[in-house]
Design an enzyme around this catalytic site. Structure first.
Site, PDB file in Angstrom:
ATOM      1  CB  CYS A  84       6.921  -7.109  10.409  1.00 38.99           C
ATOM      2  SG  CYS A  84       6.163  -6.339   8.828  1.00 38.99           S
ATOM      3  CB  CYS A 207       3.884   2.777   2.594  1.00 37.70           C
ATOM      4  SG  CYS A 207       2.556   2.570   1.816  1.00 37.70           S
ATOM      5  CG  HIS A 333      10.143  -2.393   8.544  1.00 40.27           C
ATOM      6  ND1 HIS A 333      10.519  -3.072   8.908  1.00 40.27           N
ATOM      7  CD2 HIS A 333       8.569  -2.503   7.450  1.00 40.27           C
ATOM      8  CE1 HIS A 333       9.629  -4.046   9.375  1.00 40.27           C
ATOM      9  NE2 HIS A 333       8.293  -3.366   8.731  1.00 40.27           N
TER      10      HIS A 333
END
Ligand SMILES: [Zn+2]
Lengths: 384, 138
Positions: A84, A207, A333
């Site tokens: 990430c 999340c 994301h």
């Protein structure tokens, strides 16, 4: 150190079933080049953050693919991977290539296409950011690692379930004013606490989502930047650090040690301190991630991040505006794009172009994490 | 991924760690290089007792492929008597009963099934130590 950001571009984050991996990158890239007012032939090199083209879309050799589709061949193109944190590391490679004198104008991009495959498969791919042999093999999921950090943080510091939820509530509220965000939906603490359990104590609304998206920056050396703009945003600090890949190997899991090291380097290079930072985009892949970040970056004492959030100190207008874009939680994301998109938001903030969510800041910071904290990269920006 | 699993079977099945004779630190999963001493380190194998306490835990509700049939299951980091920490599932325990500090012991169990390859992977899990029991059935 000083490297100019002369152009920024983003796609909307979300589920782009009608757009390919390369469509997304080209869209963000064209916007950045137009924003910079440069010509394609001014660009000397490119650095692309991408976590897992090979697994998400069955495509490796991303560096070449992107240079080709963006019409930038034969310039050198390099893919950078750190789960990430891939985007943040691509930015650092671009910064170093300019500071070394190797290049004067470079493209830094980040891109990920995550929604072309089934969710169970995505869960499995994201778990490859952990230790495959000694964590994932045993049934560990990526959320479960952050859940174990959250549990321990609550145990040691009395951080509450509601404080975690407030991170999500704030970031969803901020995203309402960000046209590029995946979610435009305000939520309440009750919504978070009533959402399905993913890995106890973390629930679905703790999340970040699965997203497609791309982000792009045009960087230039101090001399070269003058040809294009009188008031660039400057990158004045950069830091990167590593920790163990497996969570169980860290002496203290409630402190994000790699971020302490990375931010120490970035603050030193920038000649700034935590109190100088007015706006920050931090890695809230999970709500506990934002708490860990604001503590390890030195905005608040270790163990006091939950309380600071509850007191509103991280809201726009608070002590330090954290994730005005909506963060990973509400902006989305797309893993390889995230670190670059964070920098795009800080540039917009320092230019005063983050319409509806401006913080009037002069100094900003980005914080991008790979895995459960095994890689951390921090950049510091200043208004020109 | 079969060769990768096979190479570690000895360590997985028997909870064998490595200990650095230079600095005294124990590593599980076993390391071939001591990060404290690097070239001065001298690593030897050491069997772990398999007894320890839960340092932190979670209950997983969204499983990766191969673990769907076990949901919901407990994942924990266990701090072993020797001071090392290991990630593992906690079994024979109700998710409502698990807690930080709970005493646990290693057991040998089926970890997951690889449907495509028709394989079953085995390894360590942990279970609560029963009050008064000898607790060493593996
Ligand atoms: Zn040693």
């Amino acid at each position: 150190m000083r490297v100019a950001v002369i152009g920024v571009g983003l796609t909307k984050f979300g589920e782009h079933w009608d757009k390919s991996f390369t469509d997304l990158f080209v869209e963000a890239g064209v916007r950045a080049i137009e924003d910079a007012g440069i010509d394609g032939k001014d660009i000397e090199a490119m650095f692309i953050g991408n976590m897992s083209g090979g697994r998400f879309i069955d495509q490796e050799h991303i560096s070449c693919l992107i240079a080709d589709r963006a019409g930038l061949s034969p310039i050198p193109s390099t893919r950078v991977e750190a789960a990430c944190a891939s985007g943040g590391l691509a930015l650092r490679q671009g910064v170093m290539s300019i500071l070394s004198g190797f290049h004067d104008v470079v493209v830094v991009g980040g891109v990920e296409k995550m929604t072309d495959i089934a969710t169970e498969r995505t869960t499995q791919i994201l778990a490859t950011a952990s230790d495959q042999e000694w964590e994932a093999f045993l049934g560990v999921t990526f959320p479960s690692l952050y859940a174990m950090i959250a549990r321990r943080h609550m145990h040691e510091f009395g951080t509450t379930r509601e404080q975690l939820a407030l991170v999500s509530v704030k970031n969803h509220r901020n995203a309402m004013k960000n046209p590029y965000a995946q979610f435009h939906r305000e939520i309440t603490v009750e919504d978070v606490l009533n959402s399905p359990l993913v890995a106890d104590p973390l629930r679905l609304l703790d999340c970040s989502p699965i997203s497609d998206g791309a982000a792009c920056l045009i960087l230039a050396s101090e001399d070269k930047a003058k040809e294009f703009t009188d008031s660039p945003v400057w990158i004045i600090g950069s830091g990167q650090a590593s920790s163990t890949i497996a969570l169980h190997d860290r002496k203290n899991i409630v402190v994000q040690e790699a971020t302490i090291h990375a931010s120490r380097e970035a603050y030193k290079r920038a000649k700034k301190e935590p109190k100088d930072i007015e706006v920050a985009e931090v890695h809230d892949a999970f709500t506990i991630g934002e708490i860990l970040a604001i503590e390890a970056l030195g905005f608040f004492k270790i163990g006091e991040g939950g309380r600071a959030t509850e007191e509103g100190l991280t809201e726009i207008g608070g002590k330090v505006a954290v994730n005005p874009s909506g963060g990973l939680k509400a902006k989305g994301h797309p893993v390889g794009a995230t670190g670059v998109a964070q920098a795009v938001e800080i540039v917009l903030q320092l230019r005063g172009e983050a319409h509806g969510r401006n913080t009037n800041a002069d100094v900003g910071l980005t914080h991008n994490v790979g895995g459960s904290g095994g890689t951390s990269v921090v950049h510091i920006f200043e208004k020109g | 991924m079969i060769p990768r699993f096979w190479r570690n079977i000895r360590y997985r099945y028997n909870l064998i760690a490595t200990k650095c004779e230079t600095c005294g630190e124990i590593f599980f999963p076993p390391r071939k290089l001591c990060p404290n001493c690097r070239r001065r380190g001298k690593l030897v194998e050491k069997k772990l007792s398999g007894r320890g306490k839960i340092y932190t835990y979670t209950v997983v509700y969204n499983a990766p492929l191969g673990f769907e049939m076990q949901l919901p299951y407990i994942i924990a980091i266990v701090e072993l008597e020797e001071g090392v920490r290991v990630t593992a599932q906690i079994v024979d325990c109700d998710p409502d009963d698990v807690h930080i500090g709970m005493e646990v012991e290693a057991v040998f169990r089926r970890i997951s099934e690889d449907g495509e390859a028709g394989l079953i992977y085995y390894g360590y899990k942990f279970r609560p130590v029963k009050e008064g029991g000898d607790g060493h059935e593996v």
